[in-house]
Motif scaffolding. Sequence first.
Motif, mmCIF file in Angstrom:
data_model
loop_
_atom_site.group_PDB
_atom_site.id
_atom_site.type_symbol
_atom_site.label_atom_id
_atom_site.label_comp_id
_atom_site.label_asym_id
_atom_site.label_seq_id
_atom_site.Cartn_x
_atom_site.Cartn_y
_atom_site.Cartn_z
ATOM 1 N N MET A 63 15.697 6.105 13.646
ATOM 2 C CA MET A 63 15.834 5.814 12.236
ATOM 3 C C MET A 63 14.650 6.404 11.502
ATOM 4 S SD MET A 63 15.214 1.884 10.982
ATOM 5 C CE MET A 63 16.618 2.020 9.944
ATOM 6 N N CYS A 64 14.836 6.735 10.238
ATOM 7 C CA CYS A 64 13.779 7.318 9.418
ATOM 8 C C CYS A 64 13.195 6.246 8.506
ATOM 9 C CB CYS A 64 14.330 8.448 8.543
ATOM 10 S SG CYS A 64 14.774 9.904 9.473
ATOM 11 N N SER A 65 11.891 6.328 8.297
ATOM 12 C CA SER A 65 11.280 5.418 7.332
ATOM 13 C C SER A 65 11.679 5.860 5.932
ATOM 14 C CB SER A 65 9.759 5.388 7.491
ATOM 15 O OG SER A 65 9.196 6.638 7.177
ATOM 16 N N SER A 66 11.775 4.904 5.028
ATOM 17 C CA SER A 66 12.202 5.178 3.655
ATOM 18 C C SER A 66 11.041 5.699 2.817
ATOM 19 C CB SER A 66 12.733 3.899 3.014
ATOM 20 O OG SER A 66 13.833 3.427 3.732
ATOM 21 N N ASP A 67 11.379 6.352 1.709
ATOM 22 C CA ASP A 67 10.361 6.776 0.751
ATOM 23 C C ASP A 67 10.048 5.580 -0.133
ATOM 24 O OD1 ASP A 67 8.621 8.108 -0.890
ATOM 25 O OD2 ASP A 67 10.141 9.367 -1.836
ATOM 26 N N LEU A 68 8.873 5.007 0.058
ATOM 27 C CA LEU A 68 8.492 3.796 -0.663
ATOM 28 C C LEU A 68 7.630 4.073 -1.887
ATOM 29 C CD1 LEU A 68 7.495 1.671 2.465
ATOM 30 C CD2 LEU A 68 9.723 1.740 1.312
ATOM 31 N N VAL A 69 7.010 5.244 -1.943
ATOM 32 C CA VAL A 69 6.066 5.570 -3.008
ATOM 33 C C VAL A 69 6.764 5.474 -4.362
ATOM 34 C CG1 VAL A 69 4.536 7.338 -3.973
ATOM 35 C CG2 VAL A 69 4.637 6.980 -1.506
ATOM 36 N N GLY A 70 6.131 4.708 -5.256
ATOM 37 C CA GLY A 70 6.679 4.519 -6.593
ATOM 38 C C GLY A 70 7.491 3.246 -6.750
ATOM 39 N N LEU A 71 7.808 2.585 -5.623
ATOM 40 C CA LEU A 71 8.556 1.326 -5.693
ATOM 41 C C LEU A 71 7.597 0.170 -5.964
ATOM 42 C CD1 LEU A 71 10.946 1.582 -2.593
ATOM 43 C CD2 LEU A 71 11.470 2.126 -4.992
ATOM 44 N N ALA A 99 6.048 -3.391 -5.075
ATOM 45 C CA ALA A 99 5.699 -3.913 -3.758
ATOM 46 C C ALA A 99 6.811 -4.771 -3.164
ATOM 47 C CB ALA A 99 4.400 -4.712 -3.841
ATOM 48 N N ASP A 100 7.399 -5.666 -3.962
ATOM 49 C CA ASP A 100 8.451 -6.539 -3.425
ATOM 50 C C ASP A 100 9.710 -5.757 -3.048
ATOM 51 O OD1 ASP A 100 8.988 -6.074 -6.125
ATOM 52 O OD2 ASP A 100 9.741 -8.085 -6.506
ATOM 53 N N THR A 101 10.001 -4.698 -3.793
ATOM 54 C CA THR A 101 11.159 -3.857 -3.468
ATOM 55 C C THR A 101 10.909 -3.094 -2.171
ATOM 56 O OG1 THR A 101 11.653 -3.608 -5.822
ATOM 57 C CG2 THR A 101 12.660 -2.004 -4.325
ATOM 58 N N VAL A 106 -0.455 0.169 -10.947
ATOM 59 C CA VAL A 106 -0.693 -1.235 -10.596
ATOM 60 C C VAL A 106 0.636 -1.874 -10.204
ATOM 61 C CG1 VAL A 106 -1.384 -3.501 -11.484
ATOM 62 C CG2 VAL A 106 -2.744 -1.469 -12.041
ATOM 63 N N GLY A 107 0.677 -2.465 -9.012
ATOM 64 C CA GLY A 107 1.875 -3.135 -8.519
ATOM 65 C C GLY A 107 2.870 -2.227 -7.829
ATOM 66 N N LEU A 108 2.571 -0.926 -7.800
ATOM 67 C CA LEU A 108 3.485 0.038 -7.171
ATOM 68 C C LEU A 108 2.914 0.553 -5.859
ATOM 69 C CD1 LEU A 108 4.489 2.214 -10.261
ATOM 70 C CD2 LEU A 108 5.704 0.260 -9.296
ATOM 71 N N VAL A 109 3.798 0.993 -4.973
ATOM 72 C CA VAL A 109 3.377 1.608 -3.711
ATOM 73 C C VAL A 109 2.828 2.995 -4.035
ATOM 74 C CG1 VAL A 109 4.132 2.439 -1.455
ATOM 75 C CG2 VAL A 109 5.098 0.325 -2.402
ATOM 76 N N ILE A 110 1.591 3.263 -3.551
ATOM 77 C CA ILE A 110 0.976 4.560 -3.818
ATOM 78 C C ILE A 110 0.891 5.436 -2.564
ATOM 79 C CG2 ILE A 110 -0.253 3.852 -5.891
ATOM 80 C CD1 ILE A 110 -2.737 3.383 -4.283
ATOM 81 N N SER A 111 1.084 4.837 -1.395
ATOM 82 C CA SER A 111 1.152 5.629 -0.163
ATOM 83 C C SER A 111 1.770 4.774 0.931
ATOM 84 C CB SER A 111 -0.234 6.136 0.256
ATOM 85 O OG SER A 111 -1.070 5.062 0.633
ATOM 86 N N GLN A 112 2.123 5.437 2.028
ATOM 87 C CA GLN A 112 2.707 4.719 3.153
ATOM 88 C C GLN A 112 2.393 5.467 4.445
ATOM 89 O OE1 GLN A 112 6.835 5.543 1.723
ATOM 90 N NE2 GLN A 112 7.265 5.886 3.904
ATOM 91 N N ASN A 113 2.460 4.710 5.554
ATOM 92 C CA ASN A 113 2.259 5.292 6.872
ATOM 93 C C ASN A 113 3.143 4.541 7.858
ATOM 94 O OD1 ASN A 113 1.169 6.943 8.861
ATOM 95 N ND2 ASN A 113 -0.466 5.506 9.306
#
Length: 91
Positions: A1-9, A11-13, A39-46
């Motif tokens: 499975m692939c991880s989703s693109d979270l950047v810009g979402l 935090a709760d989403t 503020v309150g948004l995802v700015i990066s992921q790993n």
Amino acid sequence: MCSSDLVGLFADTAEQTLRTAGLVPVAQFQTVPFGDPQVGLVISQNPPNFEEVDVGSEVVYVVGEAGPPPTSTTTTTTSTTTTTTTTTAAP
């Protein structure tokens, strides 16, 4: 499975998206300047978006957290006017 693109979402989403995909969300926070639109948004992921991960894997996402508001200094200037009146007595 692939991880989703979270950047810009929000935090709760992002958390709900990961849980729905069978992944384990791990939120971290990074201070951004006061008033920053992140503020309150995802700015990066790993791992990065669309990288292959196993169900049950942890995905770390970083959420922007507001820094302290800027401090302001107020300077007050006061001016004083002095009037001197001299009266000469008549002889």
